[in-house]
Enzyme design. Structure first.
Site, PDB file in Angstrom:
ATOM      1  N   LYS A 127       0.855  -1.188   0.000  1.00  0.00           N
ATOM      2  CA  LYS A 127       0.000   0.000   0.000  1.00  0.00           C
ATOM      3  C   LYS A 127       0.887   1.232   0.000  1.00  0.00           C
ATOM      4  O   LYS A 127       1.957   1.245   0.604  1.00  0.00           O
ATOM      5  CB  LYS A 127      -0.866  -0.003   1.263  1.00  0.00           C
ATOM      6  CG  LYS A 127      -2.065   0.884   1.182  1.00  0.00           C
ATOM      7  CD  LYS A 127      -3.240   0.214   0.512  1.00  0.00           C
ATOM      8  CE  LYS A 127      -4.419   1.159   0.394  1.00  0.00           C
ATOM      9  NZ  LYS A 127      -5.579   0.552  -0.233  1.00  0.00           N
ATOM     10  N   GLY A 231     -23.004   6.220   2.961  1.00  0.00           N
ATOM     11  CA  GLY A 231     -22.166   6.707   1.860  1.00  0.00           C
ATOM     12  C   GLY A 231     -22.802   6.398   0.520  1.00  0.00           C
ATOM     13  O   GLY A 231     -23.059   5.242   0.187  1.00  0.00           O
ATOM     14  N   GLY A 233     -21.490   7.429  -2.468  1.00  0.00           N
ATOM     15  CA  GLY A 233     -20.469   7.808  -3.451  1.00  0.00           C
ATOM     16  C   GLY A 233     -20.443   6.808  -4.603  1.00  0.00           C
ATOM     17  O   GLY A 233     -21.467   6.202  -4.937  1.00  0.00           O
ATOM     18  N   VAL A 235     -19.379   3.738  -4.987  1.00  0.00           N
ATOM     19  CA  VAL A 235     -19.860   2.374  -4.730  1.00  0.00           C
ATOM     20  C   VAL A 235     -21.298   2.408  -4.212  1.00  0.00           C
ATOM     21  O   VAL A 235     -22.161   1.668  -4.687  1.00  0.00           O
ATOM     22  CB  VAL A 235     -18.952   1.648  -3.705  1.00  0.00           C
ATOM     23  CG1 VAL A 235     -19.508   0.263  -3.413  1.00  0.00           C
ATOM     24  CG2 VAL A 235     -17.528   1.539  -4.219  1.00  0.00           C
TER      25      VAL A 235
HETATM   26  P1  NAD Z   1     -16.413   7.736  -2.558  1.00  0.00           P
HETATM   27  O1  NAD Z   1     -15.468   8.721  -1.975  1.00  0.00           O
HETATM   28  O2  NAD Z   1     -16.904   7.903  -3.952  1.00  0.00           O
HETATM   29  O3  NAD Z   1     -17.716   7.611  -1.627  1.00  0.00           O
HETATM   30  C1  NAD Z   1     -17.701   7.684  -0.229  1.00  0.00           C
HETATM   31  C2  NAD Z   1     -18.873   8.553   0.165  1.00  0.00           C
HETATM   32  O4  NAD Z   1     -19.010   8.528   1.577  1.00  0.00           O
HETATM   33  C3  NAD Z   1     -18.717  10.024  -0.252  1.00  0.00           C
HETATM   34  O5  NAD Z   1     -19.796  10.391  -1.059  1.00  0.00           O
HETATM   35  C4  NAD Z   1     -18.707  10.771   1.077  1.00  0.00           C
HETATM   36  O6  NAD Z   1     -19.346  12.022   0.997  1.00  0.00           O
HETATM   37  C5  NAD Z   1     -19.465   9.809   1.975  1.00  0.00           C
HETATM   38  N1  NAD Z   1     -19.271   9.951   3.412  1.00  0.00           N
HETATM   39  C6  NAD Z   1     -18.132  10.255   4.091  1.00  0.00           C
HETATM   40  N2  NAD Z   1     -18.376  10.251   5.428  1.00  0.00           N
HETATM   41  C7  NAD Z   1     -19.690   9.941   5.561  1.00  0.00           C
HETATM   42  C8  NAD Z   1     -20.536   9.764   6.684  1.00  0.00           C
HETATM   43  N3  NAD Z   1     -20.120   9.916   7.929  1.00  0.00           N
HETATM   44  N4  NAD Z   1     -21.817   9.435   6.465  1.00  0.00           N
HETATM   45  C9  NAD Z   1     -22.291   9.275   5.211  1.00  0.00           C
HETATM   46  N5  NAD Z   1     -21.534   9.422   4.117  1.00  0.00           N
HETATM   47  C10 NAD Z   1     -20.249   9.742   4.295  1.00  0.00           C
HETATM   48  O7  NAD Z   1     -15.730   6.311  -2.344  1.00  0.00           O
HETATM   49  P2  NAD Z   1     -16.153   4.947  -3.022  1.00  0.00           P
HETATM   50  O8  NAD Z   1     -15.293   4.713  -4.192  1.00  0.00           O
HETATM   51  O9  NAD Z   1     -17.625   4.904  -3.159  1.00  0.00           O
HETATM   52  O10 NAD Z   1     -15.695   3.921  -1.897  1.00  0.00           O
HETATM   53  C11 NAD Z   1     -16.435   3.780  -0.698  1.00  0.00           C
HETATM   54  C12 NAD Z   1     -15.615   2.972   0.291  1.00  0.00           C
HETATM   55  O11 NAD Z   1     -15.325   1.687  -0.267  1.00  0.00           O
HETATM   56  C13 NAD Z   1     -14.251   3.595   0.623  1.00  0.00           C
HETATM   57  O12 NAD Z   1     -13.962   3.299   1.966  1.00  0.00           O
HETATM   58  C14 NAD Z   1     -13.288   2.846  -0.280  1.00  0.00           C
HETATM   59  O13 NAD Z   1     -11.987   2.790   0.259  1.00  0.00           O
HETATM   60  C15 NAD Z   1     -13.921   1.474  -0.324  1.00  0.00           C
HETATM   61  N6  NAD Z   1     -13.597   0.730  -1.550  1.00  0.00           N
HETATM   62  C16 NAD Z   1     -13.956   1.218  -2.770  1.00  0.00           C
HETATM   63  C17 NAD Z   1     -13.642   0.497  -3.905  1.00  0.00           C
HETATM   64  C18 NAD Z   1     -14.032   1.008  -5.278  1.00  0.00           C
HETATM   65  O14 NAD Z   1     -14.011   0.235  -6.239  1.00  0.00           O
HETATM   66  N7  NAD Z   1     -14.407   2.259  -5.404  1.00  0.00           N
HETATM   67  C19 NAD Z   1     -12.972  -0.737  -3.815  1.00  0.00           C
HETATM   68  C20 NAD Z   1     -12.623  -1.218  -2.554  1.00  0.00           C
HETATM   69  C21 NAD Z   1     -12.952  -0.474  -1.433  1.00  0.00           C
END
Ligand code: NAD
Length: 436
Positions: A127, A231, A233, A235
Site C-alpha cells: 500500500k 455513503g 459515493g 460504490v
Molecule cells: P467515494 O469517496 O466515492 O464515496 C464515499 C462517500 O461517503 C462520499 O460520497 C462521502 O461524501 C461519503 N461519506 C463520508 N463520510 C460519511 C458519513 N459519515 N456518512 C455518510 N456518508 C459519508 O468512495 P467509493 O469509491 O464509493 O468507496 C467507498 C468505500 O469503499 C471507501 O472506503 C473505499 O476505500 C472502499 N472501496 C472502494 C472500492 C471502489 O471500487 N471504489 C474498492 C474497494 C474499497
C-alpha cells in the site's frame, strides 16, 4: 531527544533534512527476526515497529522518501510478496503524527495481503501512503502533478516490489501522473489503456457477499429486506441500484454531500429510498433498524461505542478497514450475535480489475466475472460462505477466520516467480537504495 513518532510528518521532514536524509527504509531481517532501519538515527522508529504486535506484522519493507518539490512524505509499504508483487492503492491523506502515517500504511498493506490472497490473485500485499502537506495547495493540478510524478519515480526505484493504484484521496488523473514516471502502476484511466473506475464491479461484489450472509442465516434472497447504506459515493450509489434490482423492500441511505443525496432521490424516484444528508462524523445510520448494514463511506466506524447500538443482523459493505481494531471489534460484533462479513472478502473487485490490466481486455472477461459468480471456489460468494461456515464451526468471529485463511494462502509462492519480491528488496538493500 525528539519523539519521532509523535511529531508531524512535516516535522519529521525537518529532522530528516537536518540529518541529510531524503530516502530511508525499514526492512525485516529474516535471520535476526526484526526490522532494521537504513539510518542509525531512525532506530527509535524501528524499535517502535519491533515492539508493535498489532499493526507491524513483519512487513518485508517500508520505503519512504521526501519529495524534491513541495516537501511531501511518501511511503511504500510492502507487507508480504510470496504470491507476487505487493499490490494495493495509494492513499493521499492528512496525518497528524508520524505514528498515524506509519500505522495506516502498515494496516492497509497487510489488509491487501489478505484481500489479494482470498481473491486467489497472484499478488502480494502493499500500500502507498502519502501525507498531505497542508502548507501547499493540494488541489492545484501542477502541485499534484509534481507530487504524483515523484511518487512514480519512487515506484521505479523500488524495481517493482510494489505496484501502486488508486485509493482514497487519489484520482485517475493522479494515476496518469504516476504513470508518466513508472510502469509499476495499475487502475489507469481508460484513455491510457487502463480499466478505469471499478466501483460498479465493487458494488456487485458487495451484493454477492450480502447474498452469502443471508444464506448463512437461512434466508433465500435479498428480496423484501431493508438495507442501510452509509455513503452514496461511487460504490454506494451503484449498490443501491443493484439492491433495488434484487427487489429489496427499502433502502435507508445517507451521505454528507447534499448533491449526492439529491441526485439519488432523483435517480430512484418512485423506489422506496429514504435518503438523508448527515454531517461529517455523524454515524447515526449505524443505529438504523434494518436487516443489513452496508458501510460504504469511511473506515474505523465499527467501534466499542457504535457496536452496542447496531440493530442490523448482518454487516456487509465496501468501506476498507471498517473495524477500528480488527480483533477487539470483530469479537464485540460476534458477541452481539451480528454476522459481520469482513470488508476485504467482499470489496475486492477494484484490485481484481487492476490485476488483469496488463493482460489486455476482452468483453465479459471470465477472469473478472468468475469473482462474481456463485460457483468458482475463489468467488466472493463461495469464499464468504466458506469463511462464515468455518467461523461458525470454530465458534470464532469471521474476520478472525478470514485472516487465518488469508495468512495460509498468502505464503503460497507465486507459481512462476516464487518469492521474487523479497529478492528485489534484498537487491535494493545491497545497492543502497536510500542513496538513489
Ligand atoms: P467515494 O469517496 O466515492 O464515496 C464515499 C462517500 O461517503 C462520499 O460520497 C462521502 O461524501 C461519503 N461519506 C463520508 N463520510 C460519511 C458519513 N459519515 N456518512 C455518510 N456518508 C459519508 O468512495 P467509493 O469509491 O464509493 O468507496 C467507498 C468505500 O469503499 C471507501 O472506503 C473505499 O476505500 C472502499 N472501496 C472502494 C472500492 C471502489 O471500487 N471504489 C474498492 C474497494 C474499497
Amino acid at each position: 531527544m525528539v519523539d519521532l513518532l509523535k511529531i508531524s510528518p512535516q516535522e519529521l521532514i525537518t529532522f530528516l533534512r537536518e540529518n541529510g536524509i531524503r530516502r530511508f527504509h525499514f526492512v525485516y531481517n529474516q535471520s535476526e527476526k526484526k526490522c532494521k532501519p537504513s539510518h542509525e538515527v531512525l532506530q527509535p522508529i524501528a524499535d517502535f515497529l519491533n515492539g508493535e504486535d498489532r499493526d507491524y506484522l513483519e512487513h518485508e519493507g517500508i520505503f519512504i522518501q521526501i519529495t524534491k518539490e513541495h516537501d511531501v512524505l511518501q511511503g511504500a509499504f510492502v507487507h508480504r510478496t510470496q504470491r507476487g508483487q505487493g499490490a494495493g492503492g495509494t492513499r493521499f491523506w492528512g496525518y497528524n503524527t508520524v505514528e498515524d502515517f506509519l500505522r495506516d500504511g502498515l494496516r492497509l498493506s497487510a489488509g491487501m495481503t489478505h484481500k489479494n490472497a482470498l481473491a486467489g490473485l497472484w499478488w502480494g500485499g502493499g500500500k502507498g501512503v502519502i501525507a498531505r502537506n497542508s502548507q501547499v495547495d493540494n488541489r492545484d493540478p501542477q502541485v499534484r502533478q509534481a507530487i504524483f510524478q515523484e511518487y512514480g519515480e519512487l515506484m521505479t526505484d523500488l524495481r517493482g516490489c510494489y505496484v501502486t493504484a488508486e485509493d482514497v484521496g487519489t484520482t485517475t488523473t493522479d494515476i496518469g501522473n504516476i504513470f508518466a514516471t513508472t510502469r509499476f502502476v495499475t487502475c489507469l484511466p481508460l484513455e491510457l489503456g487502463g480499466s478505469g473506475n471499478p466501483s460498479t464491479a465493487t458494488a456487485r461484489g458487495v451484493v454477492r457477499g450480502m447474498e452469502a450472509a443471508v444464506e448463512m442465516l437461512n434466508g433465500s434472497s435479498l428480496s423484501g429486506k431493508t438495507i442501510g447504506v452509509q455513503g452514496m459515493g461511487h460504490v454506494g450509489i451503484q449498490l443501491i441500484q443493484f439492491l433495488f434490482e434484487k427487489n429489496v423492500a427499502q433502502v435507508i441511505a445517507c451521505d454528507i454531500n447534499p448533491d449526492l443525496v439529491a441526485q439519488a432521490e432523483k435517480e430512484f424516484f418512485g423506489k422506496n429510498l429514504q435518503a438523508s444528508v448527515v454531517s461529517k462524523g455523524d454515524n447515526s445510520i449505524l443505529e438504523t433498524s434494518c436487516d443489513i448494514l452496508a458501510p460504504c463511506a469511511t473506515g474505523a466506524i465499527l467501534t466499542p461505542q457504535s457496536i452496542p447500538n447496531i440493530k442490523a443482523k448482518i454487516i456487509c459493505g465496501a468501506a476498507n478497514n471498517q473495524l477500528e481494531d480488527a480483533h477487539r471489534d470483530d469479537r464485540l460484533i460476534f458477541e452481539r450475535g451480528i454476522l459481520y462479513v469482513p470488508d476485504f472478502l467482499v470489496n475486492r473487485m477494484g484490485i481484481v480489475n487492476c490485476s488483469n490490466e496488463q493482460y489486455g481486455y476482452v468483453k465479459n472477461d471470465q477472469f473478472i466475472e468468475r469473482h462474481l459468480d456463485q460457483e468458482w471456489e475463489y468467488s466472493i460468494y463461495q469464499k464468504t460462505l466458506k469463511v462464515l461456515k468455518l467461523a461458525r464451526e470454530n465458534g470464532e468471529p469471521p474476520a478472525h477466520t478470514a485472516i487465518k485463511l488469508a495468512d495460509e494462502l498468502s505464503i503460497l509462492p507465486h507459481p512462476i516467480f516464487g518469492h521474487r519480491g523479497q529478492k528485489i528488496i534484498d537487491s535494493l538493500i545491497k545497492d543502497q537504495w536510500f542513496k538513489s
